[in-house]
Design an enzyme around this catalytic site. Sequence first.
Site, PDB file in Angstrom:
ATOM      1  N   TYR A  33      -1.594 -11.002   6.845  1.00  0.00           N
ATOM      2  CA  TYR A  33      -2.773 -11.629   6.253  1.00  0.00           C
ATOM      3  C   TYR A  33      -2.572 -11.858   4.763  1.00  0.00           C
ATOM      4  CZ  TYR A  33      -4.401  -7.339   3.915  1.00  0.00           C
ATOM      5  OH  TYR A  33      -4.519  -6.248   3.097  1.00  0.00           O
ATOM      6  N   ARG A  52       4.088 -15.269  -0.052  1.00  0.00           N
ATOM      7  CA  ARG A  52       4.093 -13.883   0.453  1.00  0.00           C
ATOM      8  C   ARG A  52       3.734 -13.856   1.944  1.00  0.00           C
ATOM      9  NH1 ARG A  52       0.434  -9.691  -2.686  1.00  0.00           N
ATOM     10  NH2 ARG A  52      -1.191 -10.859  -1.601  1.00  0.00           N
ATOM     11  N   ARG A 100      -1.752  -7.330  27.458  1.00  0.00           N
ATOM     12  CA  ARG A 100      -1.320  -6.232  26.603  1.00  0.00           C
ATOM     13  C   ARG A 100      -0.006  -5.605  27.065  1.00  0.00           C
ATOM     14  NH1 ARG A 100      -1.410  -0.838  25.712  1.00  0.00           N
ATOM     15  NH2 ARG A 100      -1.725  -0.209  23.546  1.00  0.00           N
ATOM     16  N   HIS A 102       3.524  -3.791  24.767  1.00  0.00           N
ATOM     17  CA  HIS A 102       4.093  -3.628  23.416  1.00  0.00           C
ATOM     18  C   HIS A 102       5.145  -4.679  23.129  1.00  0.00           C
ATOM     19  CE1 HIS A 102       1.950   0.134  23.656  1.00  0.00           C
ATOM     20  NE2 HIS A 102       2.292   0.434  22.413  1.00  0.00           N
ATOM     21  N   LYS A 147       2.538  -7.530   4.143  1.00  0.00           N
ATOM     22  CA  LYS A 147       1.062  -7.483   4.136  1.00  0.00           C
ATOM     23  C   LYS A 147       0.585  -7.593   5.582  1.00  0.00           C
ATOM     24  CE  LYS A 147      -2.681  -9.064   1.065  1.00  0.00           C
ATOM     25  NZ  LYS A 147      -3.203  -7.753   0.763  1.00  0.00           N
ATOM     26  N   GLU A 179       0.843   2.767  -5.209  1.00  0.00           N
ATOM     27  CA  GLU A 179      -0.160   1.715  -5.403  1.00  0.00           C
ATOM     28  C   GLU A 179      -1.476   2.217  -4.863  1.00  0.00           C
ATOM     29  OE1 GLU A 179       0.486  -1.769  -2.920  1.00  0.00           O
ATOM     30  OE2 GLU A 179       1.287  -0.542  -1.316  1.00  0.00           O
ATOM     31  N   LEU A 203       3.223  -3.129  -2.083  1.00  0.00           N
ATOM     32  CA  LEU A 203       3.041  -4.577  -1.961  1.00  0.00           C
ATOM     33  C   LEU A 203       3.351  -5.256  -3.295  1.00  0.00           C
ATOM     34  CD1 LEU A 203       1.909  -6.668   0.157  1.00  0.00           C
ATOM     35  CD2 LEU A 203      -0.185  -6.605  -1.196  1.00  0.00           C
TER      36      LEU A 203
END
Length: 279
Positions: A33, A52, A100, A102, A147, A179, A203
């Site tokens: 995101y 990014r 679903r 993995h 991210k 951070e 990040l």
Amino acid sequence: MPDIAFANGVFLPLAEATVSVEDRGYQFGDGVYELLRVYGGVPLRPLDHLARLERSARALGIALPFDTARWTSVITEAVDRSNYPEAKVYIQVTRGVAPRDHTYSATLVPAVVITVRAMTPPAESLYTDGTDIVTVPDLRWSRCDIKSLNLLANVLAKQQARNAGAFEAVFVRDGFVLEGATSNVMTVHRGSLVTPPEGPLLLSGVTRHLTLQLAREAGISVAERSLTEADLYTAAEVLLTGTTIEILPVGRINGRCIGEGFPGPITKELMARFRKLHA
Ligand code: PDD
């Protein structure tokens, strides 16, 4: 339209937008995101955020479905449709929708969601009186440079901060400050702006980068080096950087006052320069 969503390839009011329950973002946090800040109807540094997003997606083997021109036009249209001058744009790309399991197939089609909501900046008093932060052990994985949607440790840390009456939780791993749960951290030591170096454990913040650039332009020396928790207490100034907070001075760490006078001169200078970027 006020709050806007772009989902499944169409724009609609945010309250009407839906995604599949089998979206891997929902079931596994399998996605990436970005959050962009819009000032006066114009996103700040969209290309930095898009670069990014591309790096994060590539690291997870997700092929972004749009090129920069398409991202730019969709974001612009979403912001225009919302008609909010001050807004935040959230972009999420998941690996796609599948029963679903993995493991995943390379043929999945990544799912894009964009939302635009009005932005209420943090109270001005936080900038004049300084924020409280708490330090917390870093329970995250070892690719915090991506991210990703996996924000559970950040969520728990931020809530821990809130429960302690603080604004931000700062992650400490093996004695080193990395951070915040939603921000990067900087200090001022002997007139230099210091921040932990980029790497897999934090990040690469767009605001971090801008702040370092503004400092260099102002003739302030910049050092990207590791910081210990003790360094926070001995710093003349401590500040947080992030898309939603810009540059935010820290007044207290775990309840202990830091710095000599508040907000410090370097933080003040950088805050003023940052505000000029979007004035
Ligand atoms: N978070 N570090 C972490 C862990 C973050 O989540 C963020 C931003 C930052 C600052 O990055 P930038 O300057 O590019 O916003 C650093 C966003 C705002 C969020 O998760 O909502």
